[in-house]
Write an enzyme that holds these catalytic residues in place. Structure first.
Site, PDB file in Angstrom:
ATOM      1  N   GLY A 201      -7.385   5.327  -2.024  1.00 13.76           N
ATOM      2  CA  GLY A 201      -6.777   5.306  -0.688  1.00 13.76           C
ATOM      3  C   GLY A 201      -6.976   3.980  -0.004  1.00 13.76           C
ATOM      4  O   GLY A 201      -7.327   2.978  -0.637  1.00 13.76           O
ATOM      5  N   ASN A 202      -6.738   3.957   1.284  1.00 12.29           N
ATOM      6  CA  ASN A 202      -6.966   2.738   2.062  1.00 12.29           C
ATOM      7  C   ASN A 202      -7.545   3.128   3.423  1.00 12.29           C
ATOM      8  O   ASN A 202      -7.676   4.306   3.733  1.00 12.29           O
ATOM      9  CB  ASN A 202      -5.670   1.930   2.204  1.00 12.29           C
ATOM     10  N   ARG A 203      -7.884   2.128   4.222  1.00  9.32           N
ATOM     11  CA  ARG A 203      -8.635   2.398   5.445  1.00  9.32           C
ATOM     12  C   ARG A 203      -7.759   2.637   6.674  1.00  9.32           C
ATOM     13  O   ARG A 203      -8.245   2.634   7.796  1.00  9.32           O
ATOM     14  CB  ARG A 203      -9.619   1.252   5.707  1.00  9.32           C
TER      15      ARG A 203
END
Ligand code: PMT
Length: 395
Positions: A201-203
């Site tokens: 995923g990403n932030r």
């Protein structure tokens, strides 16, 4: 506009003076309603001089003119800054045991609150539930920001900067310049599963996309917000469609944008996904010291939307880049807008502590030709309004 500024008993009350001043300088008639505790932190003469009006705090003053409801009835906008945990709890319960509580209950004006408290209090489930209740009633919550608090501690809980509070407050009373427009926005970050318990995923927290949705709805647009794994509550008053992976986002955006006048891709999208998703949890006992992952390219959703767009639809992309040099950043953005073909590209620098999951943002907006048509910095809500300004009127 008749603006009531409610000030409650927290150290950030000293910054409320700047909120009052900014509203007065913007041409508004500002009436301060302070709690008794607020006046321990900031003096009545200061507030009266800055607001150019009498400061009210006592429930039993002005009884003959029914002041406990008159102030709220006359208000066009109420801003509570700072809003302590105690005041937030009282508002959530509908308590009216002081002049500010009565003023808010007696008013039909939009209410904006700027919470300020220590991180533990802000994250306490009681406060979290109270904030959700207030948001559910249509109250706009600005911040809090993350940073140095009163003691040696720092974290989320610091009152947002006065200019951001004022910008957010004034934006909710904006003219309905997007009335009749249908806007589809994506927010959050996609997750690509590896197995039933893990993902790549990403932030992205979804804050920027949610701010766009809130701002567009406040300006009269009919908003569909496609959310990918939001870290914050979804806004009220917009149609929500939840997704998780890039392929889900692609399918949902395609369907939700067919009859949209405007499409905004604020979501952070994974460029690659695992080629296979394990049926069961990947075990280190069977993998050994090294785990090889094979990733395959995801579709470019924005590019696909541009290719298949109906006539007249405006499409806005975001560019998240870590490049620090402004000229090089712009060059990357110009390449990106040329590849993607969108009408506007909102360029934000991102990094370990920039862009993602923060309260604020700093952007340059370029058009399809690569020319700079806007620049904005401040809260994600004020950045959202700048982007929407360019959509609402020709740039
Ligand atoms: O959510 P927050 O915590 O508030 O953070 C906000 C943000 C930094 C995520 C947001 O402001 C932002 O920059 N969003 C776009 C992030 C991104 O994916 O940037 P990109 O430069 O990799 O992609 C460019 C554009 O193409 C974006 O509009 C993206 O949505 C889109 N894209 C990217 C890859 C892909 N496979 N399909 C796409 O449609």
């Amino acid at each position: 506009m008749n603006v009531v500024v409610g000030i409650t008993g927290g150290i950030a009350a000293y910054k409320a003076v700047s909120v009052v001043r900014a509203l007065v300088l913007a041409g508004h008639d500002v009436h301060v309603v302070a709690t008794e505790n607020a006046l321990r932190f900031v003096g009545r003469p200061t507030l009266e001089a800055i607001s150019r009006n009498t400061v009210h705090s006592d429930l039993y003053e002005g009884v003959a003119e029914v002041r406990h409801v008159a102030i709220g009835q006359a208000a066009d906008l109420i801003v509570v800054a700072p809003a302590t945990a105690n005041t937030i709890a009282k508002l959530a319960s509908g308590l009216a045991d002081d002049l500010l509580g009565n003023t808010i209950l007696a008013s039909t004006a939009p209410v904006v609150i700027a919470p300020a408290m220590h991180t533990e209090m802000w994250q306490n489930p009681a406060t979290v539930a109270n904030i959700a209740t207030l948001r559910g009633r249509g109250i706009t919550v600005v911040g809090p920001a993350s940073g140095q608090l009163t003691g040696r501690d720092s974290g989320p809980g610091r009152m947002s900067e006065p200019d951001d509070i004022v910008a957010a407050a004034l934006s909710i009373t904006r003219p309905q310049d997007l009335a009749g427009r249908r806007i589809t926005i994506s927010a959050g970050g996609t997750r690509e599963p590896l197995d039933p318990v893990r993902f790549i995923g990403n932030r992205s927290s979804g804050r920027q996309g949610v701010a766009l949705a809130e701002a567009a709805a406040a300006r009269g647009a009919a908003v569909t917000l496609v959310t990918a794994n939001l870290e914050i509550a979804a806004p009220r008053g917009v149609t929500i469609q939840k997704v998780s992976t890039t392929l889900e986002l692609e399918a949902t955006m395609a369907a939700a944008s067919t009859d949209a006048d405007v499409v905004i891709m604020a979501a952070a999208v994974a460029d690659y996904r695992p080629e296979t998703v394990a049926e069961g949890k990947i075990k280190k006992e069977t993998q050994g010291d090294v785990l090889d992952l094979r990733l395959v390219k995801n579709p470019d959703i924005l590019h696909g939307l541009v290719e298949r767009r109906p006539v007249g639809q405006i499409i806005v992309g975001f560019a998240a880049e870590t490049e620090e040099d402004p000229e090089a950043l712009l060059a990357l953005a110009r390449g990106k807008v040329a590849r993607k073909g969108c009408d506007l590209l909102v360029v934000n620098r991102v990094g370990w502590s920039e862009g993602f999951a923060t309260e604020g943002n700093e952007v340059v907006i370029i058009d399809r030709a690569g020319d700079i048509v806007g620049e904005a910095s401040g809260s994600k809500r004020s950045v959202a309004d700048h982007v929407l300004d360019l959509i609402a009127r020709p740039y």
